[in-house]
Motif scaffolding. Structure first.
Motif, mmCIF file in Angstrom:
data_model
loop_
_atom_site.group_PDB
_atom_site.id
_atom_site.type_symbol
_atom_site.label_atom_id
_atom_site.label_comp_id
_atom_site.label_asym_id
_atom_site.label_seq_id
_atom_site.Cartn_x
_atom_site.Cartn_y
_atom_site.Cartn_z
ATOM 1 N N LEU A 212 -13.542 -9.521 11.955
ATOM 2 C CA LEU A 212 -13.641 -8.068 11.560
ATOM 3 C C LEU A 212 -12.198 -7.587 11.947
ATOM 4 C CD1 LEU A 212 -15.911 -6.214 10.806
ATOM 5 C CD2 LEU A 212 -16.412 -5.757 13.114
ATOM 6 N N TYR A 213 -11.773 -6.623 11.133
ATOM 7 C CA TYR A 213 -10.395 -5.952 11.528
ATOM 8 C C TYR A 213 -10.717 -4.276 11.295
ATOM 9 C CZ TYR A 213 -8.703 -10.655 10.857
ATOM 10 O OH TYR A 213 -8.448 -11.955 10.866
ATOM 11 N N LYS A 214 -10.080 -3.703 12.198
ATOM 12 C CA LYS A 214 -9.726 -2.239 12.202
ATOM 13 C C LYS A 214 -8.720 -1.851 11.625
ATOM 14 C CE LYS A 214 -11.523 1.545 14.784
ATOM 15 N NZ LYS A 214 -11.476 2.137 16.393
ATOM 16 N N CYS A 215 -8.628 -0.772 10.980
ATOM 17 C CA CYS A 215 -7.351 -0.216 10.486
ATOM 18 C C CYS A 215 -6.826 0.598 11.540
ATOM 19 C CB CYS A 215 -7.753 0.959 9.498
ATOM 20 S SG CYS A 215 -6.318 1.813 8.941
ATOM 21 N N SER A 216 -5.402 0.223 11.558
ATOM 22 C CA SER A 216 -4.430 0.645 12.781
ATOM 23 C C SER A 216 -4.137 2.313 12.768
ATOM 24 C CB SER A 216 -3.288 -0.134 13.000
ATOM 25 O OG SER A 216 -2.336 -0.264 11.741
ATOM 26 N N PHE A 217 -4.325 3.097 11.479
ATOM 27 C CA PHE A 217 -4.145 4.284 11.474
ATOM 28 C C PHE A 217 -5.271 4.957 12.015
ATOM 29 C CE2 PHE A 217 -4.406 8.042 8.510
ATOM 30 C CZ PHE A 217 -3.462 8.641 9.153
ATOM 31 N N GLU A 218 -4.935 5.947 13.060
ATOM 32 C CA GLU A 218 -5.969 6.473 13.813
ATOM 33 C C GLU A 218 -7.047 7.353 13.048
ATOM 34 O OE1 GLU A 218 -4.751 8.625 17.210
ATOM 35 O OE2 GLU A 218 -3.375 6.942 18.053
ATOM 36 N N GLY A 219 -6.293 8.019 11.944
ATOM 37 C CA GLY A 219 -7.262 9.067 11.457
ATOM 38 C C GLY A 219 -8.152 8.265 10.451
ATOM 39 N N CYS A 220 -7.924 7.024 10.204
ATOM 40 C CA CYS A 220 -8.977 6.341 9.188
ATOM 41 C C CYS A 220 -9.977 5.734 9.830
ATOM 42 C CB CYS A 220 -7.770 5.195 8.546
ATOM 43 S SG CYS A 220 -8.737 4.331 7.184
ATOM 44 N N GLY A 221 -9.764 4.489 10.648
ATOM 45 C CA GLY A 221 -10.707 3.830 11.528
ATOM 46 C C GLY A 221 -11.614 3.036 10.620
ATOM 47 N N GLN A 222 -11.245 2.888 9.250
ATOM 48 C CA GLN A 222 -12.007 1.951 8.559
ATOM 49 C C GLN A 222 -11.964 0.498 9.054
ATOM 50 O OE1 GLN A 222 -13.378 2.575 5.412
ATOM 51 N NE2 GLN A 222 -13.668 0.480 4.714
ATOM 52 N N TYR A 223 -13.177 -0.295 8.856
ATOM 53 C CA TYR A 223 -13.208 -1.705 9.358
ATOM 54 C C TYR A 223 -13.239 -2.489 8.102
ATOM 55 C CZ TYR A 223 -14.637 -0.807 14.095
ATOM 56 O OH TYR A 223 -14.666 -0.455 15.362
ATOM 57 N N GLU A 224 -12.732 -3.779 8.104
ATOM 58 C CA GLU A 224 -12.493 -4.715 7.093
ATOM 59 C C GLU A 224 -13.082 -5.970 7.333
ATOM 60 O OE1 GLU A 224 -11.491 -4.123 3.992
ATOM 61 O OE2 GLU A 224 -10.728 -2.122 4.454
ATOM 62 N N ARG A 225 -13.698 -6.468 6.497
ATOM 63 C CA ARG A 225 -14.538 -7.881 6.824
ATOM 64 C C ARG A 225 -13.960 -9.050 6.155
ATOM 65 N NH1 ARG A 225 -19.792 -6.906 8.531
ATOM 66 N NH2 ARG A 225 -20.520 -9.083 8.010
ATOM 67 N N PHE A 226 -13.687 -9.958 6.719
ATOM 68 C CA PHE A 226 -12.961 -11.316 6.157
ATOM 69 C C PHE A 226 -14.003 -12.539 6.388
ATOM 70 C CE2 PHE A 226 -9.383 -14.487 6.064
ATOM 71 C CZ PHE A 226 -9.535 -14.978 4.813
ATOM 72 N N PRO A 227 -14.881 -12.641 5.376
ATOM 73 C CA PRO A 227 -15.653 -13.773 5.423
ATOM 74 C C PRO A 227 -14.990 -14.954 5.125
ATOM 75 C CG PRO A 227 -16.298 -12.046 3.888
ATOM 76 C CD PRO A 227 -15.216 -11.743 4.265
ATOM 77 N N ARG A 228 -15.039 -16.047 5.922
ATOM 78 C CA ARG A 228 -14.449 -17.290 5.644
ATOM 79 C C ARG A 228 -15.250 -18.333 4.667
ATOM 80 N NH1 ARG A 228 -10.269 -18.326 9.051
ATOM 81 N NH2 ARG A 228 -9.541 -19.477 7.209
ATOM 82 N N TYR A 229 -15.148 -18.085 3.436
ATOM 83 C CA TYR A 229 -15.994 -19.069 2.578
ATOM 84 C C TYR A 229 -15.443 -20.208 2.454
ATOM 85 C CZ TYR A 229 -17.721 -14.349 0.916
ATOM 86 O OH TYR A 229 -18.398 -13.160 0.816
ATOM 87 N N ASN A 230 -16.397 -21.258 2.310
ATOM 88 C CA ASN A 230 -15.868 -22.617 2.184
ATOM 89 C C ASN A 230 -16.510 -23.293 1.019
ATOM 90 O OD1 ASN A 230 -18.145 -23.101 3.352
ATOM 91 N ND2 ASN A 230 -17.662 -23.832 5.249
ATOM 92 N N ASP A 231 -16.772 -22.563 0.027
ATOM 93 C CA ASP A 231 -17.192 -22.893 -1.392
ATOM 94 C C ASP A 231 -16.116 -22.633 -2.163
ATOM 95 O OD1 ASP A 231 -18.340 -23.120 -3.640
ATOM 96 O OD2 ASP A 231 -20.218 -22.565 -3.148
ATOM 97 N N ALA A 232 -15.541 -23.862 -2.742
ATOM 98 C CA ALA A 232 -14.263 -23.634 -3.435
ATOM 99 C C ALA A 232 -14.743 -22.677 -4.721
ATOM 100 C CB ALA A 232 -13.822 -25.095 -4.015
ATOM 101 N N PHE A 233 -15.935 -22.745 -5.336
ATOM 102 C CA PHE A 233 -16.166 -21.939 -6.512
ATOM 103 C C PHE A 233 -16.217 -20.703 -6.233
ATOM 104 C CE2 PHE A 233 -17.732 -26.369 -7.114
ATOM 105 C CZ PHE A 233 -16.773 -26.770 -8.236
ATOM 106 N N VAL A 234 -16.766 -20.181 -4.853
ATOM 107 C CA VAL A 234 -16.750 -18.824 -4.531
ATOM 108 C C VAL A 234 -15.180 -18.314 -4.413
ATOM 109 C CG1 VAL A 234 -17.345 -17.251 -2.508
ATOM 110 C CG2 VAL A 234 -18.994 -18.733 -3.280
ATOM 111 N N LEU A 235 -14.427 -19.344 -3.853
ATOM 112 C CA LEU A 235 -12.837 -18.854 -3.609
ATOM 113 C C LEU A 235 -12.437 -18.592 -5.123
ATOM 114 C CD1 LEU A 235 -12.191 -21.489 -0.937
ATOM 115 C CD2 LEU A 235 -12.337 -19.107 -0.585
ATOM 116 N N LEU A 236 -12.847 -19.122 -5.969
ATOM 117 C CA LEU A 236 -12.115 -18.925 -7.553
ATOM 118 C C LEU A 236 -12.121 -17.341 -7.584
ATOM 119 C CD1 LEU A 236 -13.550 -21.306 -10.158
ATOM 120 C CD2 LEU A 236 -11.209 -21.095 -8.994
ATOM 121 N N GLU A 237 -13.402 -16.741 -7.174
ATOM 122 C CA GLU A 237 -13.528 -15.067 -7.378
ATOM 123 C C GLU A 237 -12.869 -14.367 -6.074
ATOM 124 O OE1 GLU A 237 -17.478 -14.285 -7.401
ATOM 125 O OE2 GLU A 237 -18.047 -15.930 -8.304
ATOM 126 N N THR A 238 -12.814 -14.840 -4.938
ATOM 127 C CA THR A 238 -11.959 -13.981 -3.923
ATOM 128 C C THR A 238 -10.739 -14.324 -3.902
ATOM 129 O OG1 THR A 238 -12.506 -15.944 -2.377
ATOM 130 C CG2 THR A 238 -14.212 -14.343 -2.377
#
Ligand SMILES: [Zn+2]
Length: 459
Positions: A212-238
Protein backbone atom coordinates in the motif's frame (compact mmCIF):
# COMPACT_ATOMS: atom_id res chain seq x y z
CA UNK A 1 85.44 -56.83 5.21
CA UNK A 2 84.39 -57.22 1.63
CA UNK A 3 80.75 -57.14 2.78
CA UNK A 4 81.30 -53.96 4.78
CA UNK A 5 82.90 -52.35 1.78
CA UNK A 6 80.01 -53.24 -0.45
CA UNK A 7 77.56 -51.80 2.09
CA UNK A 8 79.61 -48.67 2.37
CA UNK A 9 79.75 -48.37 -1.39
CA UNK A 10 75.95 -48.44 -1.54
CA UNK A 11 75.67 -45.49 0.85
CA UNK A 12 75.93 -42.29 -1.15
CA UNK A 13 79.10 -40.38 -0.36
CA UNK A 14 77.35 -37.09 -0.86
CA UNK A 15 74.10 -36.90 1.15
CA UNK A 16 72.58 -34.64 -1.52
CA UNK A 17 73.36 -36.98 -4.42
CA UNK A 18 70.73 -36.04 -6.98
CA UNK A 19 70.21 -39.48 -8.49
CA UNK A 20 69.66 -41.07 -5.08
CA UNK A 21 67.31 -38.29 -4.07
CA UNK A 22 65.34 -38.83 -7.23
CA UNK A 23 65.13 -42.58 -6.58
CA UNK A 24 63.91 -42.02 -3.03
CA UNK A 25 61.35 -39.51 -4.23
CA UNK A 26 60.07 -41.95 -6.84
CA UNK A 27 59.81 -44.72 -4.27
CA UNK A 28 57.96 -42.46 -1.88
CA UNK A 29 55.55 -41.40 -4.64
CA UNK A 30 54.93 -45.01 -5.52
CA UNK A 31 54.07 -45.94 -1.95
CA UNK A 32 51.83 -42.89 -1.54
CA UNK A 33 50.12 -43.60 -4.84
CA UNK A 34 49.42 -47.22 -3.90
CA UNK A 35 48.06 -46.11 -0.56
CA UNK A 36 45.80 -43.57 -2.22
CA UNK A 37 44.57 -46.06 -4.78
CA UNK A 38 43.72 -48.54 -2.02
CA UNK A 39 41.80 -45.96 -0.05
CA UNK A 40 40.11 -44.73 -3.22
CA UNK A 41 38.87 -48.14 -4.26
CA UNK A 42 37.54 -48.71 -0.73
CA UNK A 43 35.75 -45.35 -0.97
CA UNK A 44 34.25 -46.18 -4.36
CA UNK A 45 33.00 -49.55 -3.24
CA UNK A 46 31.36 -47.84 -0.28
CA UNK A 47 29.57 -45.36 -2.50
CA UNK A 48 28.62 -48.03 -5.08
CA UNK A 49 26.93 -50.01 -2.36
CA UNK A 50 24.82 -46.91 -1.63
CA UNK A 51 21.17 -46.85 -2.61
CA UNK A 52 21.52 -44.79 -5.77
CA UNK A 53 22.85 -45.48 -9.26
CA UNK A 54 26.24 -44.11 -10.19
CA UNK A 55 24.62 -41.73 -12.65
CA UNK A 56 22.46 -40.18 -9.97
CA UNK A 57 25.41 -40.04 -7.63
CA UNK A 58 27.50 -38.21 -10.18
CA UNK A 59 25.21 -35.20 -10.13
CA UNK A 60 27.23 -34.33 -7.04
CA UNK A 61 27.66 -30.75 -6.03
CA UNK A 62 30.29 -28.96 -8.06
CA UNK A 63 31.28 -27.06 -4.95
CA UNK A 64 34.23 -28.05 -2.85
CA UNK A 65 32.77 -28.77 0.53
CA UNK A 66 33.58 -26.94 3.67
CA UNK A 67 35.28 -29.50 5.88
CA UNK A 68 32.63 -29.15 8.54
CA UNK A 69 29.86 -30.48 6.31
CA UNK A 70 31.98 -33.01 4.43
CA UNK A 71 33.45 -34.52 7.54
CA UNK A 72 30.44 -36.52 8.63
CA UNK A 73 29.91 -38.38 5.39
CA UNK A 74 33.34 -39.05 3.99
CA UNK A 75 36.37 -40.89 5.23
CA UNK A 76 38.86 -38.45 6.66
CA UNK A 77 41.60 -39.23 4.16
CA UNK A 78 42.29 -36.12 2.12
CA UNK A 79 42.42 -37.69 -1.33
CA UNK A 80 38.82 -38.83 -0.93
CA UNK A 81 37.45 -35.34 -0.76
CA UNK A 82 36.80 -35.22 -4.51
CA UNK A 83 34.70 -38.33 -4.62
CA UNK A 84 31.09 -37.50 -5.52
CA UNK A 85 28.88 -37.22 -2.47
CA UNK A 86 26.20 -39.70 -1.59
CA UNK A 87 22.80 -38.02 -1.35
CA UNK A 88 21.36 -38.14 2.14
CA UNK A 89 17.75 -37.63 3.24
CA UNK A 90 17.07 -34.52 5.32
CA UNK A 91 16.67 -35.23 9.01
CA UNK A 92 17.05 -32.05 11.04
CA UNK A 93 14.24 -29.48 11.15
CA UNK A 94 16.24 -26.87 9.26
CA UNK A 95 16.95 -29.21 6.35
CA UNK A 96 13.32 -30.30 6.24
CA UNK A 97 12.22 -26.66 5.99
CA UNK A 98 14.78 -26.02 3.24
CA UNK A 99 13.52 -29.07 1.37
CA UNK A 100 9.95 -27.91 1.57
CA UNK A 101 10.96 -24.44 0.33
CA UNK A 102 12.88 -25.86 -2.64
CA UNK A 103 9.94 -28.09 -3.59
CA UNK A 104 7.67 -25.03 -3.62
CA UNK A 105 10.16 -22.99 -5.67
CA UNK A 106 10.52 -25.88 -8.11
CA UNK A 107 6.87 -25.46 -9.09
CA UNK A 108 7.44 -21.97 -10.38
CA UNK A 109 8.41 -22.83 -13.99
CA UNK A 110 5.78 -25.60 -14.13
CA UNK A 111 3.08 -22.93 -13.98
CA UNK A 112 4.18 -21.81 -17.46
CA UNK A 113 3.47 -25.21 -19.01
CA UNK A 114 0.01 -24.53 -20.32
CA UNK A 115 -0.04 -24.86 -24.13
CA UNK A 116 -3.33 -22.96 -24.54
CA UNK A 117 -2.19 -20.01 -22.43
CA UNK A 118 1.27 -20.01 -24.04
CA UNK A 119 -0.33 -19.71 -27.48
CA UNK A 120 -2.51 -16.94 -26.14
CA UNK A 121 0.57 -15.19 -24.69
CA UNK A 122 2.19 -15.02 -28.13
CA UNK A 123 -0.56 -12.62 -29.22
CA UNK A 124 1.14 -9.79 -27.30
CA UNK A 125 4.53 -10.43 -28.95
CA UNK A 126 5.33 -8.60 -32.20
CA UNK A 127 6.59 -11.82 -33.77
CA UNK A 128 7.51 -10.38 -37.14
CA UNK A 129 9.69 -7.70 -35.61
CA UNK A 130 11.37 -10.22 -33.27
CA UNK A 131 12.04 -12.74 -36.06
CA UNK A 132 13.39 -10.07 -38.40
CA UNK A 133 15.74 -8.69 -35.78
CA UNK A 134 16.86 -12.21 -34.91
CA UNK A 135 17.49 -13.06 -38.55
CA UNK A 136 19.47 -9.87 -39.02
CA UNK A 137 21.67 -10.56 -36.01
CA UNK A 138 22.07 -14.20 -36.95
CA UNK A 139 23.21 -13.23 -40.48
CA UNK A 140 25.82 -10.89 -39.01
CA UNK A 141 27.13 -13.61 -36.66
CA UNK A 142 27.27 -16.16 -39.48
CA UNK A 143 29.10 -13.73 -41.76
CA UNK A 144 31.60 -12.99 -39.01
CA UNK A 145 32.20 -16.67 -38.39
CA UNK A 146 32.67 -17.29 -42.10
CA UNK A 147 35.22 -14.48 -42.29
CA UNK A 148 37.27 -16.22 -39.58
CA UNK A 149 37.61 -19.47 -41.49
CA UNK A 150 35.69 -22.20 -43.30
CA UNK A 151 34.82 -24.33 -40.25
CA UNK A 152 34.12 -21.58 -37.75
CA UNK A 153 30.85 -21.71 -35.87
CA UNK A 154 28.82 -18.55 -35.24
CA UNK A 155 28.84 -17.24 -31.67
CA UNK A 156 25.07 -17.81 -31.29
CA UNK A 157 22.38 -19.53 -33.30
CA UNK A 158 19.08 -18.23 -34.64
CA UNK A 159 17.09 -19.44 -31.63
CA UNK A 160 19.50 -17.55 -29.31
CA UNK A 161 19.07 -14.42 -31.42
CA UNK A 162 15.27 -14.76 -31.13
CA UNK A 163 15.49 -14.69 -27.33
CA UNK A 164 17.95 -11.80 -27.45
CA UNK A 165 15.52 -9.82 -29.63
CA UNK A 166 12.62 -10.78 -27.36
CA UNK A 167 14.59 -9.52 -24.37
CA UNK A 168 15.24 -6.14 -26.01
CA UNK A 169 11.57 -5.75 -26.92
CA UNK A 170 10.39 -6.86 -23.47
CA UNK A 171 12.41 -4.19 -21.67
CA UNK A 172 12.10 -1.38 -24.18
CA UNK A 173 8.44 -1.66 -25.12
CA UNK A 174 6.52 -4.07 -22.93
CA UNK A 175 7.27 -4.37 -19.23
CA UNK A 176 7.97 -1.57 -16.78
CA UNK A 177 9.76 -1.39 -13.48
CA UNK A 178 7.89 -0.35 -10.36
CA UNK A 179 9.44 0.77 -7.10
CA UNK A 180 6.68 2.98 -5.68
CA UNK A 181 3.72 3.25 -8.06
CA UNK A 182 2.99 6.93 -8.87
CA UNK A 183 -0.32 8.44 -7.74
CA UNK A 184 -2.97 7.58 -10.29
CA UNK A 185 -4.84 10.86 -9.59
CA UNK A 186 -2.09 13.51 -9.69
CA UNK A 187 1.01 11.59 -10.75
CA UNK A 188 2.99 12.58 -7.64
CA UNK A 189 5.39 9.99 -6.19
CA UNK A 190 3.96 7.88 -3.38
CA UNK A 191 5.31 6.66 -0.05
CA UNK A 192 5.02 3.08 1.17
CA UNK A 193 2.69 2.72 4.18
CA UNK A 194 2.74 -1.07 4.62
CA UNK A 195 0.75 -4.03 3.45
CA UNK A 196 -2.97 -4.39 2.78
CA UNK A 197 -5.24 -7.42 2.62
CA UNK A 198 -5.89 -8.48 -0.98
CA UNK A 199 -9.36 -7.81 -2.36
CA UNK A 200 -11.33 -10.83 -3.62
CA UNK A 201 -10.47 -9.81 -7.19
CA UNK A 202 -6.74 -9.51 -6.42
CA UNK A 203 -6.90 -12.84 -4.64
CA UNK A 204 -8.64 -14.47 -7.58
CA UNK A 205 -5.81 -13.30 -9.80
CA UNK A 206 -3.22 -14.88 -7.54
CA UNK A 207 -1.97 -11.96 -5.43
CA UNK A 208 -1.44 -13.00 -1.84
CA UNK A 209 0.40 -9.81 -0.88
CA UNK A 210 -0.58 -6.23 -1.62
CA UNK A 211 1.68 -3.27 -0.92
CA UNK A 212 0.00 0.00 0.00
CA UNK A 213 1.30 3.46 -0.97
CA UNK A 214 0.05 6.97 -0.16
CA UNK A 215 0.38 9.99 -2.44
CA UNK A 216 3.02 12.38 -1.05
CA UNK A 217 1.03 15.49 -2.17
CA UNK A 218 -0.81 16.75 0.93
CA UNK A 219 -3.94 17.94 -0.85
CA UNK A 220 -4.39 14.55 -2.55
CA UNK A 221 -3.94 11.73 -0.03
CA UNK A 222 -4.83 9.07 -2.59
CA UNK A 223 -3.84 5.49 -1.78
CA UNK A 224 -2.31 3.20 -4.40
CA UNK A 225 -2.32 -0.58 -4.19
CA UNK A 226 0.44 -2.70 -5.66
CA UNK A 227 -0.65 -6.35 -5.70
CA UNK A 228 2.29 -8.71 -6.15
CA UNK A 229 0.96 -11.08 -8.79
CA UNK A 230 2.93 -14.22 -9.39
CA UNK A 231 0.86 -15.60 -12.22
CA UNK A 232 2.80 -14.95 -15.42
CA UNK A 233 -0.39 -14.81 -17.46
CA UNK A 234 -1.86 -12.09 -15.20
CA UNK A 235 1.45 -10.21 -15.54
CA UNK A 236 0.88 -10.11 -19.32
CA UNK A 237 -1.96 -7.67 -18.52
CA UNK A 238 -0.43 -5.70 -15.64
CA UNK A 239 2.95 -5.49 -17.42
CA UNK A 240 4.83 -4.14 -14.43
CA UNK A 241 6.70 -5.20 -11.36
CA UNK A 242 10.10 -5.85 -9.89
CA UNK A 243 12.65 -8.52 -10.57
CA UNK A 244 10.30 -11.38 -9.59
CA UNK A 245 7.58 -10.26 -11.98
CA UNK A 246 10.10 -9.53 -14.75
CA UNK A 247 11.72 -12.95 -14.60
CA UNK A 248 8.36 -14.70 -14.27
CA UNK A 249 6.69 -13.01 -17.23
CA UNK A 250 9.75 -13.12 -19.47
CA UNK A 251 10.42 -16.77 -18.64
CA UNK A 252 6.88 -17.64 -19.67
CA UNK A 253 7.28 -15.75 -22.95
CA UNK A 254 10.54 -17.62 -23.69
CA UNK A 255 8.58 -20.87 -23.19
CA UNK A 256 5.89 -19.52 -25.50
CA UNK A 257 8.60 -19.00 -28.13
CA UNK A 258 9.54 -22.66 -27.76
CA UNK A 259 12.79 -22.35 -25.80
CA UNK A 260 13.67 -24.44 -22.76
CA UNK A 261 13.88 -22.19 -19.74
CA UNK A 262 15.17 -22.39 -16.21
CA UNK A 263 14.06 -20.11 -13.43
CA UNK A 264 17.06 -19.43 -11.19
CA UNK A 265 16.44 -18.94 -7.51
CA UNK A 266 19.21 -17.23 -5.61
CA UNK A 267 19.47 -17.28 -1.82
CA UNK A 268 20.49 -13.61 -1.80
CA UNK A 269 17.03 -12.55 -2.98
CA UNK A 270 17.46 -12.28 -6.70
CA UNK A 271 15.96 -14.29 -9.53
CA UNK A 272 16.89 -14.59 -13.16
CA UNK A 273 16.65 -17.11 -15.97
CA UNK A 274 18.70 -19.50 -18.02
CA UNK A 275 17.74 -20.59 -21.50
CA UNK A 276 19.04 -23.69 -23.22
CA UNK A 277 21.02 -22.77 -26.32
CA UNK A 278 20.67 -25.56 -28.89
CA UNK A 279 23.47 -23.98 -30.89
CA UNK A 280 25.97 -24.08 -28.01
CA UNK A 281 24.39 -27.10 -26.27
CA UNK A 282 24.48 -25.39 -22.91
CA UNK A 283 22.47 -23.30 -20.50
CA UNK A 284 23.01 -19.57 -20.86
CA UNK A 285 22.25 -17.01 -18.15
CA UNK A 286 19.67 -14.37 -19.04
CA UNK A 287 18.80 -11.44 -16.77
CA UNK A 288 16.07 -9.52 -18.52
CA UNK A 289 16.06 -6.60 -16.02
CA UNK A 290 19.72 -6.04 -16.75
CA UNK A 291 19.53 -7.00 -20.43
CA UNK A 292 22.35 -9.35 -19.56
CA UNK A 293 22.85 -12.27 -21.91
CA UNK A 294 25.45 -14.86 -20.90
CA UNK A 295 26.99 -12.66 -18.22
CA UNK A 296 27.19 -15.08 -15.30
CA UNK A 297 29.78 -13.00 -13.42
CA UNK A 298 27.45 -9.99 -13.29
CA UNK A 299 26.33 -10.58 -9.69
CA UNK A 300 29.73 -11.27 -8.17
CA UNK A 301 32.35 -9.28 -10.06
CA UNK A 302 29.77 -6.76 -11.35
CA UNK A 303 27.62 -6.15 -8.28
CA UNK A 304 30.28 -7.22 -5.81
CA UNK A 305 27.90 -9.63 -4.09
CA UNK A 306 28.63 -12.89 -2.35
CA UNK A 307 26.28 -15.70 -3.31
CA UNK A 308 25.55 -18.96 -1.51
CA UNK A 309 23.02 -20.84 -3.64
CA UNK A 310 21.87 -20.43 -7.24
CA UNK A 311 19.48 -23.23 -8.09
CA UNK A 312 17.89 -23.66 -11.49
CA UNK A 313 14.40 -25.13 -11.85
CA UNK A 314 12.84 -26.05 -15.16
CA UNK A 315 9.73 -27.96 -16.14
CA UNK A 316 11.79 -31.17 -16.24
CA UNK A 317 14.73 -30.63 -13.93
CA UNK A 318 16.54 -29.02 -11.02
CA UNK A 319 20.24 -28.23 -10.85
CA UNK A 320 22.59 -26.50 -8.46
CA UNK A 321 24.27 -24.05 -10.85
CA UNK A 322 26.01 -21.90 -8.22
CA UNK A 323 29.40 -22.58 -9.80
CA UNK A 324 28.38 -20.90 -13.02
CA UNK A 325 27.86 -17.66 -11.09
CA UNK A 326 30.45 -18.03 -8.32
CA UNK A 327 33.64 -18.91 -10.18
CA UNK A 328 35.97 -18.16 -7.32
CA UNK A 329 34.24 -19.51 -4.25
CA UNK A 330 36.78 -18.31 -1.75
CA UNK A 331 36.29 -14.74 -3.00
CA UNK A 332 32.56 -14.66 -3.88
CA UNK A 333 30.99 -17.61 -2.12
CA UNK A 334 28.65 -17.00 0.80
CA UNK A 335 28.07 -19.47 3.61
CA UNK A 336 26.22 -22.58 2.36
CA UNK A 337 24.86 -23.70 5.67
CA UNK A 338 21.15 -24.13 4.95
CA UNK A 339 21.67 -27.86 4.80
CA UNK A 340 24.60 -30.30 4.43
CA UNK A 341 25.63 -30.74 0.78
CA UNK A 342 24.61 -34.44 0.58
CA UNK A 343 21.12 -33.40 1.70
CA UNK A 344 20.91 -30.75 -1.01
CA UNK A 345 21.80 -33.46 -3.55
CA UNK A 346 19.06 -35.66 -2.16
CA UNK A 347 16.47 -32.87 -2.41
CA UNK A 348 17.44 -32.03 -6.01
CA UNK A 349 17.34 -35.75 -6.95
CA UNK A 350 13.90 -35.92 -5.41
CA UNK A 351 12.64 -32.87 -7.34
CA UNK A 352 14.03 -34.25 -10.61
CA UNK A 353 12.40 -37.61 -9.99
CA UNK A 354 9.03 -35.96 -9.32
CA UNK A 355 9.22 -33.88 -12.47
CA UNK A 356 10.24 -36.88 -14.58
CA UNK A 357 7.78 -39.37 -13.15
CA UNK A 358 5.79 -39.69 -16.37
CA UNK A 359 8.71 -39.25 -18.76
CA UNK A 360 9.89 -41.92 -21.18
CA UNK A 361 13.16 -43.72 -20.45
CA UNK A 362 14.73 -42.17 -23.54
CA UNK A 363 13.90 -38.63 -22.46
CA UNK A 364 15.21 -39.29 -18.97
CA UNK A 365 18.41 -40.66 -20.45
CA UNK A 366 18.82 -37.64 -22.71
CA UNK A 367 18.37 -35.23 -19.80
CA UNK A 368 20.81 -37.19 -17.66
CA UNK A 369 23.41 -37.00 -20.43
CA UNK A 370 22.87 -33.28 -20.66
CA UNK A 371 23.29 -32.94 -16.91
CA UNK A 372 26.53 -34.90 -16.98
CA UNK A 373 27.82 -32.50 -19.61
CA UNK A 374 26.77 -29.52 -17.53
CA UNK A 375 28.29 -31.05 -14.42
CA UNK A 376 31.62 -31.28 -16.28
CA UNK A 377 31.23 -27.68 -17.41
CA UNK A 378 30.67 -26.55 -13.80
CA UNK A 379 33.57 -28.68 -12.59
CA UNK A 380 35.70 -26.97 -15.24
CA UNK A 381 34.97 -23.61 -13.60
CA UNK A 382 36.18 -25.00 -10.27
CA UNK A 383 39.37 -26.26 -11.88
CA UNK A 384 40.09 -23.02 -13.74
CA UNK A 385 39.45 -20.93 -10.62
CA UNK A 386 41.90 -23.04 -8.65
CA UNK A 387 44.45 -22.96 -11.47
CA UNK A 388 44.13 -19.18 -11.69
CA UNK A 389 44.71 -18.84 -7.94
CA UNK A 390 47.74 -21.13 -8.08
CA UNK A 391 49.19 -19.21 -11.04
CA UNK A 392 48.76 -15.93 -9.15
CA UNK A 393 50.71 -17.26 -6.18
CA UNK A 394 53.67 -18.48 -8.24
CA UNK A 395 56.51 -16.14 -9.20
CA UNK A 396 56.86 -15.29 -12.90
CA UNK A 397 60.27 -16.98 -12.94
CA UNK A 398 58.48 -20.32 -12.41
CA UNK A 399 56.81 -20.04 -15.81
CA UNK A 400 59.95 -18.88 -17.57
CA UNK A 401 61.95 -21.73 -16.04
CA UNK A 402 63.86 -24.60 -17.64
CA UNK A 403 61.11 -25.63 -20.02
CA UNK A 404 61.00 -22.15 -21.51
CA UNK A 405 57.22 -22.24 -21.43
CA UNK A 406 55.42 -18.97 -21.39
CA UNK A 407 52.71 -18.01 -18.95
CA UNK A 408 50.08 -16.99 -21.48
CA UNK A 409 46.88 -18.90 -20.65
CA UNK A 410 45.08 -20.99 -23.23
CA UNK A 411 42.20 -19.01 -24.70
CA UNK A 412 38.74 -20.28 -23.74
CA UNK A 413 36.73 -20.82 -26.96
CA UNK A 414 33.43 -20.20 -25.14
CA UNK A 415 34.67 -16.96 -23.67
CA UNK A 416 35.88 -15.89 -27.10
CA UNK A 417 32.53 -16.65 -28.67
CA UNK A 418 30.72 -14.84 -25.92
CA UNK A 419 33.02 -11.84 -26.32
CA UNK A 420 32.25 -11.82 -30.03
CA UNK A 421 28.53 -12.00 -29.31
CA UNK A 422 28.77 -9.14 -26.82
CA UNK A 423 30.58 -7.01 -29.37
CA UNK A 424 27.92 -7.84 -31.91
CA UNK A 425 25.10 -7.02 -29.55
CA UNK A 426 26.76 -3.75 -28.56
CA UNK A 427 27.04 -2.89 -32.24
CA UNK A 428 23.44 -3.95 -32.84
CA UNK A 429 22.34 -1.71 -29.95
CA UNK A 430 24.25 1.21 -31.43
CA UNK A 431 22.62 0.56 -34.79
CA UNK A 432 19.16 0.38 -33.29
CA UNK A 433 19.70 3.58 -31.31
CA UNK A 434 20.71 5.29 -34.54
CA UNK A 435 17.53 4.12 -36.21
CA UNK A 436 15.20 5.05 -33.34
CA UNK A 437 16.87 8.18 -32.01
CA UNK A 438 18.92 8.61 -28.83
CA UNK A 439 16.18 7.51 -26.41
CA UNK A 440 14.77 4.91 -28.73
CA UNK A 441 11.95 3.12 -27.05
CA UNK A 442 14.15 1.90 -24.28
CA UNK A 443 12.92 1.75 -20.70
CA UNK A 444 13.65 3.95 -17.73
CA UNK A 445 17.01 3.68 -15.96
CA UNK A 446 17.14 0.40 -14.17
CA UNK A 447 17.26 0.60 -10.39
CA UNK A 448 19.34 -2.55 -10.46
CA UNK A 449 22.27 -0.94 -12.18
CA UNK A 450 25.27 -1.03 -9.82
CA UNK A 451 25.34 2.77 -9.76
CA UNK A 452 21.66 2.91 -8.76
CA UNK A 453 20.15 1.79 -5.46
CA UNK A 454 20.41 -1.93 -4.76
CA UNK A 455 17.52 -4.05 -6.02
CA UNK A 456 14.65 -4.94 -3.74
CA UNK A 457 13.89 -8.58 -3.01
CA UNK A 458 12.00 -10.51 -5.68
CA UNK A 459 8.85 -10.73 -3.62
ZN1 LIG B 1 -1.93 12.19 -5.72
Amino acid sequence: MAERLSIRSRVPQNPLDEVKCQQLTDQFRQILSTKRMNSLSTGISISRSGSRSSRERDYGSPLPLPLSSAGNDLPAYNSLRNIPLIPKAPQDARSIRFRSMLHTLANMPCKWENPGLLDEALRVVPLERIYNEAQEECDVLNAEAASLGPNKKAAWGYQDCVIRALMRWFKSSFFSWVNNPPCSTCGTPTIGVGMAAPTPDEQARGATQVELYKCSFEGCGQYERFPRYNDAFVLLETRKGRVGEWANCFGMLCRAMGTRVRWIWNSEDHVWLEIYSLHRRKWVSVDVCEQAWDKPKLYTEGWQRKLAYCIGFSADGAMDVTRRYVRNFSRWGADRSRTPEPVLLYILDEIRATKRRDMSKQDKFRLEGEEMREYRELQGYVASAIAAEVCKSLPDSFFKGQSGHNRSPRPDPDAQKAAEARQNSAQADVDRTRIRGPNGARGAPNPQHPQNPPPPPPR
